[in-house]
Each structure stands twice: as structure tokens, then as C-alpha cells.
Design a protein around this motif. Structure first.
Motif, PDB file in Angstrom:
ATOM      1  N   LYS A 103       0.731  -1.317  -0.006  1.00  0.00           N
ATOM      2  CA  LYS A 103       0.177  -0.145  -0.226  1.00  0.00           C
ATOM      3  C   LYS A 103       0.960   1.164   0.024  1.00  0.00           C
ATOM      4  O   LYS A 103       0.615   2.380  -0.360  1.00  0.00           O
ATOM      5  N   MET A 104       2.100   1.110   0.582  1.00  0.00           N
ATOM      6  CA  MET A 104       2.927   2.465   0.642  1.00  0.00           C
ATOM      7  C   MET A 104       4.027   2.486  -0.497  1.00  0.00           C
ATOM      8  O   MET A 104       4.299   3.770  -0.940  1.00  0.00           O
ATOM      9  N   ALA A 201       0.196   0.461  -9.775  1.00  0.00           N
ATOM     10  CA  ALA A 201      -1.293   0.853  -9.560  1.00  0.00           C
ATOM     11  C   ALA A 201      -1.753  -0.253  -8.309  1.00  0.00           C
ATOM     12  O   ALA A 201      -1.211  -1.407  -8.556  1.00  0.00           O
ATOM     13  N   PHE A 202      -2.719   0.118  -7.715  1.00  0.00           N
ATOM     14  CA  PHE A 202      -3.179  -0.823  -6.904  1.00  0.00           C
ATOM     15  C   PHE A 202      -4.066  -2.025  -7.616  1.00  0.00           C
ATOM     16  O   PHE A 202      -5.272  -1.453  -8.252  1.00  0.00           O
ATOM     17  N   GLY A 203      -3.878  -3.184  -7.634  1.00  0.00           N
ATOM     18  CA  GLY A 203      -4.678  -4.092  -8.320  1.00  0.00           C
ATOM     19  C   GLY A 203      -5.675  -4.789  -7.444  1.00  0.00           C
ATOM     20  O   GLY A 203      -5.754  -4.556  -6.280  1.00  0.00           O
ATOM     21  N   ASP A 206      -2.922  -7.500  -6.040  1.00  0.00           N
ATOM     22  CA  ASP A 206      -1.495  -7.161  -5.667  1.00  0.00           C
ATOM     23  C   ASP A 206      -1.154  -5.785  -6.694  1.00  0.00           C
ATOM     24  O   ASP A 206      -2.152  -5.336  -7.080  1.00  0.00           O
ATOM     25  N   LEU A 207       0.080  -5.478  -6.247  1.00  0.00           N
ATOM     26  CA  LEU A 207       0.384  -4.184  -7.136  1.00  0.00           C
ATOM     27  C   LEU A 207       0.468  -4.562  -8.588  1.00  0.00           C
ATOM     28  O   LEU A 207       1.045  -5.605  -8.949  1.00  0.00           O
TER      29      LEU A 207
ATOM     30  N   GLU E 185      -1.827 -16.301  -1.039  1.00  0.00           N
ATOM     31  CA  GLU E 185      -1.223 -15.175  -1.272  1.00  0.00           C
ATOM     32  C   GLU E 185      -0.843 -14.825  -2.823  1.00  0.00           C
ATOM     33  O   GLU E 185      -0.580 -15.770  -3.636  1.00  0.00           O
ATOM     34  N   PRO E 186      -0.823 -13.749  -3.354  1.00  0.00           N
ATOM     35  CA  PRO E 186      -0.558 -13.542  -4.669  1.00  0.00           C
ATOM     36  C   PRO E 186       0.881 -13.927  -4.885  1.00  0.00           C
ATOM     37  O   PRO E 186       2.095 -13.943  -4.218  1.00  0.00           O
TER      38      PRO E 186
END
Lengths: 227, 358, 412, 205, 215
Positions: A103-104, A201-203, A206-207, E185-186
Motif C-alpha cells: 500500500k505504501m 497501481a493498486f490491483g 497485488d500491485l 497469497e499473490p
């Protein structure tokens, strides 16, 4: 452990730029004879290395040790680095001090993009280097060097303030060996915004993307099967 | 504001709507340090979670350790030797000193005192950290408590050093208060700012010095009487206004009480083992069941809720973070105040993001 | 009134101080030597350029020194040594900072107003520099002699608000904008007490010219008490008000609201990087130096020596010493105090400092009108001027009514 | 009086400023690269492997039982036991890797090791520009002598020595009547007061 | 303070329509709990808070627990007396049954006014997929606000009447509920120098060719 070194790409290419000038030994020799050998590049590097202003940016546990390093006992000011600038525009050094969560991560990359060149990055502590103890977590980025180039890694959980100072000295050495034109342009991914790293981007899970492939190509691990 | 902001104490974000400089709406956003502590705790053994508790609230690793050890000990019904209980009280009170000192420094940093109070606070913090380091081996991440006692015994030299520190601490507090407590600017900045009513505080589950600054007498050291706290004499300071100044002052006064507890504990600490001889390091498997164990941490009630299914890993591992729950009323406190006040109100709540987000 | 004051003071002549005259004139002689070969209009131009250059160079190095001193003093106050590894004992630290700043990338945000964003630091610096023109640095060292020098100084100083507002507005950043708003509110509020604070001095000295004001502070009472304005009751009150307002005008702690780190990141400077940021920084220190210089001129006797026996030291050194002392005071205050809130800040200005300054104005009038009272009347005179300002200090203020006081606590 | 608190504060800072020139308690800085604080004996920062004798690799006390690998909270240890030509385990690690970019110096590997083979180091000046090679320690980097262990943690080393000597005496006593069997010693982690019999290595996780 | 059994009795008398179950706890401190039905939970919570003998004004800890579907093998033993007069035989019968999964919320209540506690109440959802709605107790205790949001985020329980039910810790675009036991988990492959088996398997999935070549 066998690791195919051929598949390992050159990561952090800019850190190994050799100084194509006189070596330290030459300079010492000349200094002994009373000649102060200097050049614009050396002067600039001297200035830059002695005035590394870190970004006042704490993430987690290591941030406290970072603060402790600037406090009376360790006093990072002796290296001219106590000017913790709160704005990235005035900072030279991003100390990634602690766990970078997914998130960060976009925020950290944005901060890095906002910093003016020349800029340096220290990954302080296990979490910033690789996710550290929390690397099994679903929300933890497994190393900030997936997205931004890191100059010095300081392992430890958290590293002692002395270890941070040691890292800073390493960084100063590194800066003194650089070319004035700045780091080799390994970055500059997008031609429209040179020098900017893409912000993920936030998926849904996951990122997206999970790393910056231009910067980060993990080596392949090949282990013999366990007996 | 945030998540990168100089005074959000880490990566905390407040969505602030301003009218001029007055806060009209404030929504906190969390999760920037969500490190999946609970998930990791459910996937590892009971013992392996202990070093992770250090990293929850990284100022108070000793009390976190204790809270977790207490919860597991109660879950499994383990006894703790007397000397270990004394050591735990000593370390918990040292942690309280450490936390409140640093908080006072950070709070004043937020009000704009260019570093001096923070520097003095950290000067004293280093002395306490030296004690922690020489006992547990690490400055911040002590990983010291074990189920059924403590990991290493304290040497007589260590106890002497602790005594010396405790004896000198009042002098530091005096100097500190002289520096800043009487300062008119500080009073003007903090008095009547962020008033928290006792009724709201109780309903919102606020704990720790923040609750007591609102005048509610609730301290788990007295209420639960865990550890050996009933054996010590100490008082609970209470505030009448519930504002930022009270929150600051209650912590200063609590430190003086902590010094009293430390003096008593250091005088009376008995000889003996620090580890229950039947306690197991490896292969620890408590019987099925569940338990919620809590202690009074420096920031408030820190509790661990554990469900055991009889295996080596807890089935459910939950931390009750005081910082997160104390943040519940952040918007209520900040409304109508200016942005500058919001910063110091946040400072006086005393959060650590490692614990808020876990 | 001016006549009556000047009668009190011994007339000043250049030759009176004897041996030190040579030292006194040394800077001027050096300048004349350099420009001796030039014909008259060119010579005038060269002289002026040299003066301007000298002032800028001296203050730029003072700025460099000051950043170092500030970091060192802050360090010492905080029980640490401060920068000590760059050069000999850290003396080259400002140089390193300067080199780094110069070689740093200059970023202009995409949404910023490019022209204003560029102009803001330049304007601020220019306005700060021109205020140096009217400060008398020594007995013979005044860059520009103006009859209305004080007026000129404060007119130029007041315009710096504009530059800060430009910076805040053009950055197109929410923190910068808030800072710009704060800066306007703060600087305008403090302009008034600042101006009112030195009016008593003008009343005592009877002139708006800085040279005359310094000259009026010459001489010693009973041969050891200097006749500086700060040592007269209205002058002292004026000095205190002036210094508080000067702290606010130069955005120094505890009034550093526009760039309040813990609230607004870096305020109006948030979007500035590299050399523009350095210019801002420099301009702020210049502003601080100019205000301190003015404080020295108006209240602390300018270049006058504190004791007759010390007159052999050249006057510009005395000025420098006093200037440094005032600047140290600034740093000392910064090391100690927390910051005020914007409403408390303006309240302090309007409800406390302005009334105090106005009362002080009356006191000053009374003081200068009664300068010839003697004997027991002298006591009445002192009593009158001492009581007047304290009536403002003790006055209950509505904003502070809500019980800002130390508290006692109960225990469960 | 209004302002008395401010003046008190100024007095405190002034006092500190002046005292910083002559009072060591008011100038607490340790000038790091030149001066170093003496690390306390218990200080821990990353583990190392203890070896006896002169041979770094052959003398390792580690028997590749993989307990530490299983117990390590962040899973930063990787062990492959060595085998001789016939495929029998030799009770030595073939690979013992420790990733200090993950390690959190929690000391749990030391506590769980039944052979006193892994101990905590005190070396912290390891900042590096190279993430992969410099931060992955192999058994060659990890192996440090018993004497080194003695200099770092003299008290703990003395306890360990006593325990090992006792274990040796017991195995010898046992070995004399019975056939020489490879009974592992019964030492204990110094932190745990109770001596526990070693558990069989758990299956690889 | 009353025992939980007494509270149970009083509640049963007061709310006859509600289903209340006493959940025992085998751990030594035996913090037993009270399972409420969702329909009456809010009323009961208000009663617990306001009842003068209880005054449970402080809700300390709110936890979500995930109980996935589990196949339980139950062994029932029955002693059969041999009609022929021989020794009694024990017959073991193994029955398999599928315990339905559910999500559970546990509230730990204390009283600050009377300084007693804890009283533990639990709420259970119908299943783990579509019947995941529970009444929010935030209107009763403010302290539940963030904790219930966290449970919504990590377990996916939807609390009705919650004032601000958004994700607390993960970002808003995130869709999964990571604290559920079946969360995967991804697969963000990370180069790990000390790969343990699962990591190694992942790594091989990312780099099939070089891994095969090296072997």
C-alpha cells in the motif's frame, strides 16, 4: 548453492562507475608534495558527499533508529547530514527505513520521483532490502529495489545507528567516485517523463506491475533437490 | 496529510478537509504499515511470534513481549518464577519511562520546538536502551520474555546500573519540566485543545494515559493486578480536562510513579531462577482452548487473543492494539481546531504505526 | 525636540578618537586607493559598485558562517557537537552545502506558474539585499545616507511578504498555499508593532536618518553607562517589541509558521529545490541579518563602543560584534521554544504588542519631554515610564481568559 | 508572571550550551568512526557458526540437524546436509546459507540449537552496495572460531564449555561399557536452565 | 460479578426469543463465552451495556475468526453388555460429518465503572460465502468501529448499520480477504537466496527453462 551467474543482470550498474581520474593513492602522494589536486568533478563530489540531506521519511521500526542516529548520542550532524528535509524537493537521500508495504510502495516511488538529481537511496534494515522478517506477508513489498535503485544496503533488524552512520560513510565514498554528470541513465523508462519511475497501481490482488522490470530482474535460483 | 508527512509518526494518512485552517472533516487512513503480523503469527510457532511482537510497537518491545508471554502462559497454565516476575515489572516500567519520555519529545517536536526536547528525551532513551541492550542483546527488539520466565538472568551489575539510572531519572524529569512544562507557548498550544469527555472515552474504548487524562480511573495494573503489581505502592494520576496538556502531564506524572515502582522492585528483587524449569523452548504445544490476555502497556491496554487447536501454531492470533483503538476518536478531537492543533492532538494520542496497522 | 537632544550629546568629530581614526577609515581608504585612477563620474560608479559588492560578499559569507554557527550552537544546546567533519572542525560545511545546492537539479512542478515560481526567490533576495543599504556599519561606513533611511528600510522589508506569497501561490501546492496565507496574515500583523516599536527611538533621536540615530546614542553617562536607547525605559520596551516582531518578520522560531515543518512540510518552500531553495534560504538569513542590524542601529547604539576605554577598537567591529550577539539570541530562542498557532500569533500581535507599543509611544513622549527633571522628580519620571507598559502586560486579555495556567493533578 | 516559563526554558538551554564544553554528561556524542561504544557482552547481531580446532569447515559443530532452519521465524536459514560417497549423512552441512538481508537477529536459532553450534555475532558494519552476494552468507563466511566466540561472549562461552565438557564426559562414560555408538551429546542452550535431550531432527518443512 | 451461566440465565429470561448458547473453553483460565444469534445481538448488547449489575461499558477487543468447512471424524464409543454374560465390549463407531464453515466475531467486554470482566460474546455468520452479514455493534460501543472495519477488510464479514464500512488496512481496490484460512497469497515472485520448498516451487514456475537447464 549453484546459481547461474550468466542469467544475473547487472543490477545497480550506476554504483560501480569507476572514477577515471587520479586514484586516491596518487592524490595522497601529490598532497604529500604540497600539491592539492582537484577538479570540478572532485569539488562537486566533495560538496555533494559532505552535504547529504536526508528526507525526513520514516516508515517503521528502523525510522526510530534513524531518528536516534540524528540525536545527541550518534549525531549524524557531524557528517553534515542532520538537515532532515521534510520536502522531497530539497532532499538528496531517501532512507527507506522500514517495511515498505504494497500500500505504501507507490507513495515511496512518487517521493523518489519528486526528488531532484543527484539523489541517493539507502535501504535501511531487512524489511527495506528484502521484506525481511515480514516477507511472507501478503501486503509486504519484497525489497524496495524492485522499484527504485538502491545505493547502499544496511542489513540488520533494525541496524544500530552506528550501522546507519557506517552506511552513510559508504555512501559518501560512493559519491566521491561518481561522475559529475550523475548516475548512468539506467532509469528513464518513459520518454515523456525522463527520470521518472513508473508508479505501480493498486490491483485487485497485488500491485500492478509487481516490479519495475527495467530495473529489477531477479536472478534465477537453482537449488539441488533436498536429500 | 500523509502518508509521508513529518508529524504523522510514521506512515499515517489523514484526509483533512479544511475551511481556512479549521478542520471540518478528518478521516484517518490506515494500512500503510500493514505487515500481516496476525497472518504470520498463525503460520508460525508460538515462540516464533515472540520476536514479531517486538516489532508491533517498537518503543515498547518489552511490554509487548510480556503481554504475549502472559497470554500464552495463561492459555497453557504455566507458572512464572518470582524473580522473573520482578524482572518483568522492572522492564515494563523502564519501557514506560522510555515510551513516555519519547512521546513528550515527539509531542514537543510537533509543536515546533526545533529538536531540543526531543534530543534531551533521546539522550535519556539511550541510557535505558543501554540497559536493554546489555540485558537482552538488542536495543529495540529485545525478544526477552519467554513462556514461563525470561530468557537471561540479570546480573548484579545490571541491577546496579538500573538503580543508578532510576536514581538519576528524577533529575532529568525536573530539567525537562523546567525546560518546557512551564512554557507559556506550550500551555497556550495544548490547553483546551482536543478535549475528550470521559463518557466518550469509555465508550470508544480508549485506554492508557489518554483515558486517565480524561479523568477515568482505569489502570490494568490496579484492576487486573497482573504480575506482581499488587505488591507495589503507586498512584494513578488523573486529569480533569482531558485536553492535550492533560495527556502530556499525566504521562509526566506517571513517569514519576514508575520511578517509585522501579525503586521498590529493584530493592526487593529476590534471588532464584528466571525460567520455569518445566517450560519448553522447542515443541511447545498448548492444549486446545482460547484465551485473551492483556496488560497495561505504556500506550494502553495491549492484549493478545489466542485460539489454540493443540498444534504448534496458534489457530487464531490476534493483537488488540491500543494505538488503533485510541485513534477512534481522532476526528471528534480535531473538529473545529486548526491544522496545527490536529498535528499535536495526533501527537498526544501517542500512536505507533507498527501497532496500528500491524 | 531634536535640538534639545543633540545639545545633551557631545559633538562628534572624526579626529576625536585619535589613533583609531586610521583603522576607522581603513575600508574607505582601501576603496579610494582602488578607484584613484578613475575620473569623477566613473569613480563614483566604481565606488558604489565596490560598496555594493563588499556588502553582498560580507553578508553572503556571514550567511554561510551563520548557517554553520546555527547548526553548531543548536548542536551544543542539544548536547552534541554539530558538523565537525567537513574541513577543519566543520568550517567548510557551508561550502559543501553551497556546492551541492548549486549542482542540484532544479525542478519546476508541471502545474506551477513558471514565471512567478522563478521570480519569487529573486524578488525576495533583491528586497532583502537593498535593506542593507541604509545600515551604518561603522563610523564612516554607510552605503547610502538617506534622510528617511528608517522609512526606506521598513518599506523595502515589508515588500518581502509579496515574495513569500508569490512563492506560495505559484507552487500550486496545498501546503504552499496555506503557508502563503499564513505568511500574509503573520507579516502584516507584525509590520505594525515593528513600526510602532521604533517610533520612540525616532522621538528620542529626532531624526529618521540612521546615522543621526546612531550618533544620538554616543557618549556615556558618568563615563561608563552608554547612552544607548535600549537603556532607556521606552527604548527597552521598544527593543523587546521590536525583537519579538523581528522574530516574526524573519519567520524565525517560535513564529516560523509559514514553513512550519511539522504542519506544512516546508510551507512556501515545499516545491523549491536546488539553487532556488538556496536563494530563499539566503534571503531569509539576509532578512534576519538586516533586522538585527537595524535593531543594533536603533537600540543598541549602532557602532558605538560600550565603554570609553574600548573606543580604540574600530567601530565596524563593534557593529559586527553586536550584530552577532543579536543573531545568537535568535538562534538561542530557536533552540528553546515551541511554535505558536496562527490565531495565537495574530492575537499576540494585535492584542498585546500593538497596545504595548502604543503605550510605549506615550511613555517615550513623556520621557523625552521630562528629560530635564532632576532630583526627586527623576524618581517620578522613572516610575511613570516603568508603570505604563506593565499596565499592558498585566491587562487581562480576553483570548487568554480560558485558563492558560499551570495545573495541579489528582491521584486515584 | 507571563514569560517566566519562557525564561526558565532559555536558562535550561543556556546551561546545556555552556555545560557541553566541560561536562561529559552534556556532550554525549560518541564520534562513531573514530570512537566506538563498547558493545555489551549480550549484544547480538546476526548469527555465526562456531568451529573447534583450526579447520574452519571441518571443525564446525553444526551437524545439519535443520532445527534452526525449521524454527527460524523469518526462514532465513538454508541447510543441506552433506553426504559421503556412499550417500550416508556425514553430520556436516554441505550448504549452510544465511540470508542476513532477512535475518532479524532474534536469537531463536541459538536457543533451539542443541549442539551450541550457532551463536550470535556482534559485527554490524556491513553496509554494502551489493544486495545479492554480500548479504548472503555461506558457511565459509559464517564459520568463526571458538576463540572468537570466547572473546565476544565470555560468560556464555564458559557455560557452553562446561556443558560440552560434561556431555563429553558422559558420552565417554557411556561409550566405555557399551559399543561406541554415535550418541549425540546432551547439551543445552545456555538460556534454558533445564537440560533437554535433543529431539530428532524434524522432517524438512 | 455474576458468572457467565447466571448472565446466560438472565438473558434467556429477558429475551425468550433469542437463541443463546454457552460456549465452554477448555483452557485453564476457562474464559467461556456466550454465542448470540444475530437477530437479537444488538438488543442484548445494549442490555449488557446498561444493566446496572453488569455495566459492560467497555468493549475491549473485537476479533474475527474463520472456521472453514471441516470434515470431522467423530468416534463414539458405546459399551455393549454381552447378553451371553461375557465381559462388556466397547464398540467404536466412526462417523464422518461435514462441519459447516462459518465466520465468527468475538467481542471481549469489560466494565470500567465496576471494574470487572471479561464477558465474551460471539456472533456467527451462516456460512462463509453468501450469508456473511452480522449486525454491527458500533452503535453500542464506539470502540468497535475500526475493529469491525478491520474484520470486514480481512475476513469479509459485512456489518449492517456500521457508520463507515470501508476497507481499513488494504487498499480499496483489493478484493480478497487475506485473513481467511483459505486465502492464497499473490504469486509475486521474489528472488530469495535461501529458498524454502514452497518458494523454490514458485521460483521454478517463474523460470522453468533455466531451472531445467541447470539440472
Amino acid at each position: 548453492m549453484t546459481m547461474s551467474d550468466a542469467t544475473r543482470p547487472a543490477i545497480n550498474a550506476q554504483t560501480s562507475a569507476p572514477l577515471s581520474g587520479p586514484t586516491d593513492a596518487d592524490r595522497d602522494e601529490l598532497r604529500r608534495h604540497g600539491i592539492l589536486l582537484t577538479s570540478i568533478q572532485e569539488l562537486a563530489n566533495w560538496g555533494r558527499s559532505n552535504s547529504v540531506w536526508p528526507l525526513q521519511f520514516g516508515l517503521a521500526c528502523c525510522a526510530i533508529e534513524m531518528i536516534a542516529a540524528s540525536m545527541a548520542r550518534f549525531d549524524i550532524a557531524r557528517f553534515g547530514s542532520e538537515v532532515f528535509r521534510p520536502s522531497p524537493r530539497q532532499a538528496d537521500l531517501l532512507i527507506v527505513s522500514g517495511t515498505v508495504t504494497k500500500k505504501m510502495a507507490p507513495q515511496v516511488i512518487r517521493l523518489w520521483n519528486q526528488m531532484p538529481e543527484p539523489k541517493y537511496c539507502i535501504a535501511m534494515g531487512a524489511c527495506a532490502i528484502s521484506g525481511g522478517p515480514f516477507k511472507q506477508g501478503y501486503n509486504v513489498l519484497k525489497g524496495i529495489d524492485r522499484f527504485i535503485p538502491v545505493d547502499v544496503y544496511i542489513p540488520g533488524c533494525p541496524p544500530r545507528p552506528e550501522a546507519l552512520l557506517n552506511g552513510l560513510i559508504e555512501l559518501q565514498k560512493n559519491i566521491r567516485g561518481r561522475h559529475i554528470a550523475g548516475p548512468a541513465p539506467v532509469e528513464a523508462d518513459s520518454p515523456t517523463a525522463p527520470g521518472e519511475y513508473p508508479v505501480p497501481a493498486f490491483g485487485e490482488r497485488d500491485l500492478e506491475p509487481t516490479s519495475n522490470p527495467k530495473l529489477w530482474q531477479p536472478p534465477v535460483i537453482v537449488r539441488p533437490d533436498k536429500p | 496529510m500523509g502518508p509521508h508527512h513529518p508529524s504523522t509518526h510514521g506512515v499515517f494518512r489523514m484526509m483533512v478537509t479544511l475551511d481556512g485552517e479549521t478542520v471540518v472533516k478528518l478521516k484517518p487512513v490506515f494500512g500503510y504499515l500493514h505487515r500481516n503480523h496476525e497472518k504470520i503469527g498463525e503460520n508460525t510457532t508460538y515462540l516464533a511470534s515472540m520476536p514479531y511482537t517486538d516489532r508491533l510497537d517498537y518503543f515498547c518491545s518489552m511490554t509487548n513481549n510480556w503481554a504475549y508471554a502472559l497470554a500464552v502462559e495463561q492459555l497453557a497454565g504455566l507458572p512464572v518464577p518470582e524473580r522473573a516476575e520482578y524482572l518483568r515489572v522492572i522492564l515494563a516500567e523502564l519501557t514506560r519511562l522510555l515510551n513516555h519520555t519519547c512521546l513528550a519529545g515527539f509531542l514537543l517536536q510537533d509543536t515546533g520546538a526545533s529538536g531540543t526536547p526531543l534530543m534531551y528525551a533521546f539522550r535519556e532513551r539511550e541510557k535505558i536502551l543501554d540497559l536493554f541492550e546489555s540485558l537482552s542483546g538488542s536495543r529495540m527488539m529485545c525478544n526477552y520474555q519467554r513462556f514461563g520466565g525470561c530468557r537471561i538472568d540479570a546480573t548484579p551489575e545490571w541491577l546496579a546500573a538500573a538503580r543508578q539510572l532510576v536514581n538519576g531519572y528524577n533529575a532529568f524529569l525536573d530539567e525537562y519540566e523546567e525546560l518546557i512544562t512551564g512554557n507559556e507557548i506550550l500551555m497556550a498550544r495544548t490547553q483546551n485543545v482536543g478535549v475528550l469527555s470521559p463518557a466518550l472515552a469509555v465508550n470508544a474504548g480508549i485506554t492508557g494515559p489518554m483515558l486517565r487524562a480524561s479523568g477515568v480511573d482505569y489502570d490494568l495494573r490496579k484492576v487486573d493486578g497482573y504480575g506482581y503489581y499488587p505488591r507495589f505502592e503507586f498512584r494513578i494520576p488523573l486529569g480533569d480536562h482531558g485536553d492535550t496538556y492533560d495527556r502530556y502531564m499525566v504521562r509526566m506524572l506517571e513517569m514519576r510513579e514508575s520511578i517509585g515502582i522501579l525503586r521498590q522492585a529493584l530493592d526487593r528483587i529476590p534471588e532464584g531462577p528466571v525460567m520455569d524449569p518445566k517450560a519448553k523452548i522447542r515443541g511447545f504445544k498448548p492444549k486446545p482452548g482460547e484465551h485473551y490476555g492483556r496488560i497495561e502497556g505504556p500506550k494502553g491496554e495491549i492484549g493478545f487473543y489466542l485460539i489454540s487447536d493443540g498444534t504448534a501454531n496458534p489457530y487464531r492470533y490476534r493483537v488488540r492494539p491500543p494505538s488503533l483503538i485510541n485513534l477512534t476518536i481522532l476526528e471528534d478531537l480535531c473538529l473545529g481546531h486548526t491544522l496545527a492543533d490536529a498535528v499535536i492532538i495526533l501527537g498526544s494520542i501517542d500512536i505507533v504505526l507498527g501497532e496500528v496497522d500491524r | 525636540m531634536s535640538a534639545s537632544v543633540s545639545v545633551l550629546l557631545p559633538p562628534l568629530a572624526a579626529g576625536q578618537v585619535g589613533d583609531s581614526a586610521l583603522l576607522e577609515r581603513l575600508p574607505l581608504m582601501a576603496r579610494d586607493l582602488l578607484t584613484a585612477g578613475l575620473s569623477e563620474p566613473w569613480r563614483w560608479l566604481a565606488n558604489s559598485l565596490i560598496t555594493i559588492g563588499a556588502v553582498i560578499v560580507i553578508f553572503a559569507s556571514l550567511f554561510a558562517l551563520l548557517t554553520l554557527v546555527e547548526r553548531k550552537v543548536l548542536g551544543r544546546v542539544q548536547n552534541r557537537p554539530g558538523p565537525n567533519r567537513t574541513g577543519w572542525g566543520g568550517i567548510l560545511q557551508p561550502l559543501a552545502d553551497g556546492i551541492k545546492m548549486l549542482t542540484k537539479e532544479d525542478i519546476v512542478p508541471r502545474s506551477a506558474d513558471r514565471l512567478l515560481h522563478f521570480l519569487a526567490p529573486v524578488t525576495l533576495l533583491a528586497l532583502s539585499v537593498i535593506t542593507f543599504a541604509v545600515i551604518p556599519y561603522g563610523r564612516h561606513l554607510v552605503p547610502v545616507e538617506l534622510d528617511a533611511a528608517v522609512l526606506y528600510f521598513f518599506a523595502a522589508g515589508a515588500a518581502t511578504e509579496l515574495a513569500i506569497f508569490m512563492a506560495g501561490w505559484s507552487s500550486h501546492n496545498k501546503y504552499s498555499l496555506l503557508a502563503a496565507m499564513r505568511a500574509l496574515a503573520q507579516l502584516i500583523s507584525y509590520e505594525l508593532p515593528l513600526l510602532l516599536a521604533f517610533v520612540p527611538v525616532i522621538m528620542l533621536a529626532g531624526s529618521l536618518s540612521t546615522t543621526a540615530i546612531v550618533a544620538a546614542q554616543g557618549g556615556w553617562l558618568w563615563n561608563f553607562i552608554p547612552q544607548w536607547h535600549v537603556l532607556t525605559p521606552p527604548g527597552f520596551a521598544g527593543f523587546v517589541i521590536f525583537m519579538v516582531a523581528a522574530l516574526a518578520e524573519s519567520n524565525r522560531s517560535p513564529f516560523d509558521l509559514p514553513e512550519a515543518e511539522s504542519e506544512l512540510i516546508a510551507g512556501h518552500l515545499t516545491e523549491y529545490s536546488g539553487f532556488k531553495y538556496a536563494l530563499f534560504f539566503m534571503a531569509e538569513y539576509f532578512g534576519m541579518c538586516a533586522l538585527s542590524g537595524m535593531a543594533v542601529t536603533l537600540f543598541l547604539g549602532g557602532w558605538q563602543a560600550p565603554l570609553p576605554v574600548l573606543e580604540f577598537v574600530p567601530s565596524y567591529l563593534w557593529f559586527a560584534a553586536k550584530l552577532l550577539l543579536v543573531l545568537l539570541g535568535f538562534i538561542w530562542i530557536r533552540a528553546t521554544f515551541p511554535r505558536l498557532r496562527i490565531d495565537q500569533l495574530t492575537r499576540l500581535a494585535w492584542k498585546f504588542l500593538v497596545p504595548l507599543a502604543l503605550i510605549n509611544l506615550g511613555t517615550a513622549a513623556f520621557w523625552s519631554l521630562t528629560h530635564d527633571w532632576a532630583g526627586p522628580m527623576q524618581l517620578v519620571r522613572w516610575g511613570g515610564v516603568s508603570l505604563a507598559p506593565s499596565s499592558d502586560v498585566r491587562r487581562p486579555r480576553p483570548g487568554h481568559q480560558r485558563g492558560i495556567a499551570p495545573r495541579t493533578y489528582r491521584y486515584a | 508572571m507571563l514569560g517566566s516559563g519562557l525564561i526558565q526554558g532559555l536558562a535550561v538551554t543556556a546551561k546545556n550550551f555552556v555545560k557541553s564544553f566541560h561536562d561529559p554528561a552534556r556532550l554525549v556524542t560518541v564520534e562513531y568512526p573514530e570512537q566506538k561504544t563498547k558493545l555489551p557482552e549480550n549484544y547480538r547481531n546476526f548469527p555465526f557458526l562456531v568451529y573447534d580446532g583450526d579447520q574452519a569447515i571441518d571443525g564446525l559443530r553444526c551437524v545439519a540437524c535443520k532445527i534452526c532452519e525449521a524454527e527460524c521465524p523469518p526462514q532465513c536459514i538454508y541447510i543441506i546436509p552433506d553426504r559421503d560417497e556412499k550417500g550416508r549423512p556425514t553430520k556436516k552441512p554441505k550448504v549452510f546459507d544465511l540470508d542476513i538481508s532477512v535475518c532479524m537477529s532474534c536469537q531463536i536459532c541459538v536457543e533451539v540449537c542443541p549442539f551450541d553450534a550457532i551463536k550470535m555475532d556482534q559485527h554490524f558494519e556491513i553496509a554494502t552496495a551489493e544486495r545479492f552476494n554480500a548479504l548472503l552468507l555461506h558457511r565459509e563466511d559464517l564459520a568463526k572460531s571458538d576463540a572468537y566466540f570466547h572473546t565476544l561472549h565470555p560468560t556464555e562461552a564458559a557455560q557452553v564449555d562446561a556443558v560440552l565438557a560434561e556431555a563429553k564426559r558422559r558420552t565417554e562414560a557411556k561409550a566405555r561399557p557399551a559399543a561406541p555408538a554415535a550418541v549425540p551429546a546432551t547439551p543445552t542452550a545456555p538460556a534454558a536452565p533445564a537440560a533437554k535431550p535433543p529431539e530428532p531432527p524434524p522432517p524438512a518443512v | 460479578m455474576e458468572t457467565l451461566a447466571q448472565i446466560h440465565e438472565r438473558l434467556a429470561a429477558r429475551f425468550p426469543a433469542a437463541t443463546l448458547t454457552l460456549v465452554p473453553n477448555p483452557a485453564p483460565p476457562a474464559q467461556a463465552s456466550l454465542l448470540l444469534d444475530a437477530a437479537h445481538a444488538r438488543e442484548i448488547a445494549v442490555f449488557l451495556r446498561d444493566d446496572p449489575a453488569l455495566r459492560l461499558d467497555y468493549c475491549s477487543n473485537v476479533t474475527g475468526v474463520d472456521w472453514p468447512e471441516k470434515e470431522i471424524v467423530e468416534t463414539t464409543r458405546s459399551v455393549q453388555i454381552d447378553p451371553a454374560g461375557g465381559p462388556p465390549r466397547t464398540i467404536e463407531q466412526k462417523t464422518k460429518r461435514l462441519q459447516p464453515g462459518c465466520l465468527e466475531v468475538v467481542y471481549h467486554l469489560y466494565s470500567m465503572a465496576l471494574k470487572h470482566g471479561p464477558v465474551i460474546i460471539r456472533l456467527r455468520t451462516g456460512n462463509r460465502s453468501d450469508q456473511i452479514t452480522l449486525p454491527s455493534l458500533t452503535p453500542v460501543w464506539r470502540s468497535c468501529e475500526f475493529q469491525e472495519r478491520e474484520i470486514f477488510d480481512l475476513f469479509g464479514i459485512v456489518f449492517t448499520d456500521h457508520p463507515d464500512l470501508r476497507r481499513l488496512l488494504m487498499w480499496d481496490e483489493f478484493t480478497a480477504h487475506p485473513m481467511r484460512k483459505d486465502y492464497v497469497e499473490p504469486d509475486d515472485y521474489e528472488w530469495e537466496p535461501t529458498p524454502h520448498d514452497d518458494v523454490l516451487a514458485k521460483a521454478k514456475a517463474h523460470y522453468p527453462a533455466p531451472a531445467a537447464k541447470a539440472e
